[in-house]
Design a protein around this motif. Sequence first.
Motif, PDB file in Angstrom:
ATOM      1  N   THR A   1      -1.636   4.410   4.815  1.00 38.04           N
ATOM      2  CA  THR A   1      -2.782   4.471   3.678  1.00 38.04           C
ATOM      3  C   THR A   1      -3.526   5.108   3.786  1.00 38.04           C
ATOM      4  OG1 THR A   1      -2.299   2.630   1.751  1.00 38.04           O
ATOM      5  CG2 THR A   1      -4.329   3.275   1.784  1.00 38.04           C
ATOM      6  N   ASP A   2      -3.558   6.609   3.278  1.00 40.23           N
ATOM      7  CA  ASP A   2      -4.832   7.789   3.289  1.00 40.23           C
ATOM      8  C   ASP A   2      -6.193   7.772   2.416  1.00 40.23           C
ATOM      9  OD1 ASP A   2      -2.801   7.667   5.776  1.00 40.23           O
ATOM     10  OD2 ASP A   2      -2.933   9.743   3.846  1.00 40.23           O
ATOM     11  N   LEU A   3      -7.592   7.822   3.280  1.00 41.32           N
ATOM     12  CA  LEU A   3      -8.696   7.831   2.892  1.00 41.32           C
ATOM     13  C   LEU A   3      -9.464   8.856   2.477  1.00 41.32           C
ATOM     14  CD1 LEU A   3     -11.089   5.231   1.493  1.00 41.32           C
ATOM     15  CD2 LEU A   3     -11.992   7.108   2.824  1.00 41.32           C
ATOM     16  N   LEU A   4      -9.981   9.881   1.521  1.00 42.54           N
ATOM     17  CA  LEU A   4     -10.396  10.635   2.169  1.00 42.54           C
ATOM     18  C   LEU A   4     -11.710  10.722   1.404  1.00 42.54           C
ATOM     19  CD1 LEU A   4     -10.389  14.642   3.158  1.00 42.54           C
ATOM     20  CD2 LEU A   4     -11.736  13.538   0.693  1.00 42.54           C
ATOM     21  N   PHE A   5     -13.187  10.807   1.586  1.00 36.80           N
ATOM     22  CA  PHE A   5     -14.686  10.707   0.875  1.00 36.80           C
ATOM     23  C   PHE A   5     -14.929  12.182   1.337  1.00 36.80           C
ATOM     24  CE2 PHE A   5     -15.839   8.650   4.476  1.00 36.80           C
ATOM     25  CZ  PHE A   5     -17.051   9.253   5.376  1.00 36.80           C
ATOM     26  N   VAL A   6     -16.566  12.432  -0.299  1.00 35.66           N
ATOM     27  CA  VAL A   6     -16.921  13.311  -0.205  1.00 35.66           C
ATOM     28  C   VAL A   6     -17.992  13.105  -0.705  1.00 35.66           C
ATOM     29  CG1 VAL A   6     -17.305  16.195  -0.622  1.00 35.66           C
ATOM     30  CG2 VAL A   6     -14.916  15.664  -0.502  1.00 35.66           C
TER      31      VAL A   6
ATOM     32  N   THR B   1      -5.327   3.881   7.762  1.00 33.57           N
ATOM     33  CA  THR B   1      -4.677   2.635   8.099  1.00 33.57           C
ATOM     34  C   THR B   1      -2.838   1.990   7.679  1.00 33.57           C
ATOM     35  OG1 THR B   1      -5.052   1.177   5.655  1.00 33.57           O
ATOM     36  CG2 THR B   1      -6.629   1.353   7.608  1.00 33.57           C
ATOM     37  N   HIS B   2      -2.378   1.385   8.118  1.00 35.97           N
ATOM     38  CA  HIS B   2      -1.030   1.628   7.569  1.00 35.97           C
ATOM     39  C   HIS B   2      -1.262   0.561   6.292  1.00 35.97           C
ATOM     40  CE1 HIS B   2       0.818   2.252  11.597  1.00 35.97           C
ATOM     41  NE2 HIS B   2       0.107   1.165  12.645  1.00 35.97           N
ATOM     42  N   SER B   3       0.228   1.271   5.569  1.00 38.14           N
ATOM     43  CA  SER B   3       0.286   0.386   4.282  1.00 38.14           C
ATOM     44  C   SER B   3       0.827  -1.016   4.460  1.00 38.14           C
ATOM     45  CB  SER B   3       1.655   1.195   3.804  1.00 38.14           C
ATOM     46  OG  SER B   3       0.914   2.381   3.393  1.00 38.14           O
ATOM     47  N   THR B   4       0.274  -2.258   2.941  1.00 45.02           N
ATOM     48  CA  THR B   4       0.445  -3.234   3.185  1.00 45.02           C
ATOM     49  C   THR B   4       1.129  -3.652   2.345  1.00 45.02           C
ATOM     50  OG1 THR B   4      -1.488  -3.701   2.381  1.00 45.02           O
ATOM     51  CG2 THR B   4      -1.573  -3.888   4.965  1.00 45.02           C
ATOM     52  N   PRO B   5       3.024  -3.247   2.420  1.00 44.63           N
ATOM     53  CA  PRO B   5       3.781  -3.976   1.423  1.00 44.63           C
ATOM     54  C   PRO B   5       3.448  -5.462   1.188  1.00 44.63           C
ATOM     55  CG  PRO B   5       5.194  -2.804   2.634  1.00 44.63           C
ATOM     56  CD  PRO B   5       3.340  -2.777   3.070  1.00 44.63           C
TER      57      PRO B   5
ATOM     58  N   VAL C   1      -8.858   0.213   4.341  1.00 44.92           N
ATOM     59  CA  VAL C   1      -9.269   1.825   4.619  1.00 44.92           C
ATOM     60  C   VAL C   1     -10.353   2.019   3.940  1.00 44.92           C
ATOM     61  CG1 VAL C   1      -8.525   3.303   2.685  1.00 44.92           C
ATOM     62  CG2 VAL C   1      -8.290   3.926   5.227  1.00 44.92           C
ATOM     63  N   ILE C   2     -10.858   1.174   2.272  1.00 42.25           N
ATOM     64  CA  ILE C   2     -12.346   1.235   2.418  1.00 42.25           C
ATOM     65  C   ILE C   2     -13.155   0.295   3.664  1.00 42.25           C
ATOM     66  CG2 ILE C   2     -13.961   1.481   0.937  1.00 42.25           C
ATOM     67  CD1 ILE C   2     -11.758   1.490  -1.056  1.00 42.25           C
ATOM     68  N   ASP C   3     -12.953  -0.738   3.810  1.00 39.82           N
ATOM     69  CA  ASP C   3     -14.026  -1.302   5.169  1.00 39.82           C
ATOM     70  C   ASP C   3     -13.323  -0.368   6.597  1.00 39.82           C
ATOM     71  OD1 ASP C   3     -14.281  -2.836   2.644  1.00 39.82           O
ATOM     72  OD2 ASP C   3     -12.640  -4.685   3.529  1.00 39.82           O
ATOM     73  N   LYS C   4     -12.391  -0.286   6.646  1.00 36.79           N
ATOM     74  CA  LYS C   4     -12.729   0.832   7.814  1.00 36.79           C
ATOM     75  C   LYS C   4     -13.487   2.024   7.882  1.00 36.79           C
ATOM     76  CE  LYS C   4      -9.098   2.848  11.044  1.00 36.79           C
ATOM     77  NZ  LYS C   4      -7.692   3.017  11.459  1.00 36.79           N
TER      78      LYS C   4
END
Length: 681
Positions: A12-17, A28-32, A42-45
Amino acid sequence: MRVATDIGGTFTDLLFVDKQGNIGFDKTHSTPPDFEKGVIDVIDKARIDYESIDMFIHGSTVVINTLTERKGAKVGLITTKGTRDVLEIARGNRPDLYNFKYEKPKPFVERYLRKEVDERLNYKGEVISPLNKSDIIEIIDYFKKENVEAIAVSLLHSYKNPVHEQEIVKIVQDAWPGIKISSSHEIIKEWREYERTNTTVLNSYVKPIMNTYVDNLSDILDNKNLNQNRYIMQSNGGVTTFEKAKEYPINLVESGPVAGIYGAAMLGEVINERNIIAFDIGGTTAKCSLINDGKVRVSTDYYIQKTDKNAGYPIKTPVVDIVEIGNGGGSIAWIDELGSLKVGPQSAGSTPGPVSYGMGGTQPTTTDANLIAGRLSGKNFNYEVDRINVERVIKEKVADPFDTTVAEGALGIIDIANSNMLNALKLISVRKGYDPQDFTMVAFGGGGPMHAAELARKMGMKKVVIPYTASVFSAWGMLMTDVRQDYVQTYLKKFSGIEFNEINGLWNEMEQTALEQYAEGNLEQDRIVFSKFVDLRYQGQEHTVKVPVTNDLWNVVLMDNLKKQFHELHEQTYNFMLPNAEVEIVNLHLTTLGYIEKPQMNTLTSNNTTLDDTILEYRNVYFRGPGWVETPIHDRNVLRPPHVVMGPAIIEERTASTIILDNQKAEIDKYGNIIITVEVV
């Protein structure tokens, strides 16, 4: 701050501007099966303050995973009397022509749940037989008894006149409040009964799952006070609201992958590259798409699970023209019954993952092979890598059966994976009449930078671009997209029989419908832009060519120009034209974009470092031909213009490694992109 998250099969990818244009990203790893947990992880990380987020865009593989794994709802189909077997009949053009034991794909609705109603329209949409409403009540009682979880309604010719579908939906909603229901006229207004019915069924099949997923994610975001400007990526390359996504989840079938394609097109505009082959390698799959003259091709001729042996399932909603194969970092290497080495489509996924993850994986993968070949550093994994165990698995599963070394076994896995990807790249370029030499490759995803240089060389391409945020580039693409809706209406008419008032009136109706829907989303009218296309064919043909149309009123001059353009595009697509043949319109296609203000791309500041200062270490890397080569490993975070890295070399960052081969050079542009010259003259 704007945040985009992209859920893949493995990561699971995250990008912010932020408001100053500063970019940050994480993985982070996806959580199926609880994928929404991966979003929050990933937001918390990334340590983002939820209250600082003023726009949230999300891409998800929930829909495609639900379909491919067949873990959707129990669906009941309501259709016109005499047509319930359309899903069974399907199409006769089977892909495996000489297989006398060929079996058609199994419908997503079993026959006992496909119920017929007495009603009929003709091809013009005129009512021949009225709807027998008592049939509906009986069907509802039957569906309740069979524990049906969602209902699909698809009647003959309802794309021309939805009156009977609308009546059925109202009766069902009154008699069975809360049941998830999809009607074909709300999803697609094109002809072809099998494709339209299958699309409606699949929308119902994933609807309860997607509703639960979006509701769970919404609840979590609400609790974090993130309750406005929330969007989900669609397969057409635009975004839509959470509520629209719940109603028409089939529009999200390629939600995540297409964002990277649009991101590549936007990046091409910035760096003045109009012809691009976008190439994305993730943990589970590899995806590619061709962008010609800055335009991303969108089509309604999309299939899932279509192979050279399987006809697949049509989904007749707008989807970016993309080729996807089961070859990613987690793709498993195996030996078939004939003793040939294969890679994929089976994947180790995020659980247990490759052997190098140390989470119980026992099968060698492309990631493991790249680690052993020295192309990946064990230091960049989230945990300590047991290299000896990885070598042992490749030795036992690959090297020993072929009586070769572990290094050759690892490189063999990489070669097979590259061969699979090369075939996909040829499908979107050479097979469609495009010369790869005229295109620049934009490679992204966690694995794209690692394989791009070699694939571009084999394709005869001249340049490769590795974006600054390569490993999370699809998330970056989401931040660069707009709100988008596509309206497609079948309008079967010969050119010689077109009435200008009629066709101009149809375009106007479609535009008004779009404006009303955007008004519900509080988007100002001056931010809405229309683009028009028509699907044309020669009379007697089966399939069409999509041709762009100006926004002018239709007249003789416009039609003459349109016909000329169609002949040219037909020749490019099929290698012939019939200038004296009658031309037919099949569909009108209106694309509406509601422009969202884009974040600015900041330029790099100089750090006055020498090229030697960027070298992290020298590492032995295994190449085809010379074998082990002591190779400089450069830190991407330190590289700046005018640094030039000559191959062989590796440019490394925490989430990706870029391979530079011999006789290649890599330069850093002002935005931080790596520009690889494939062959140095």
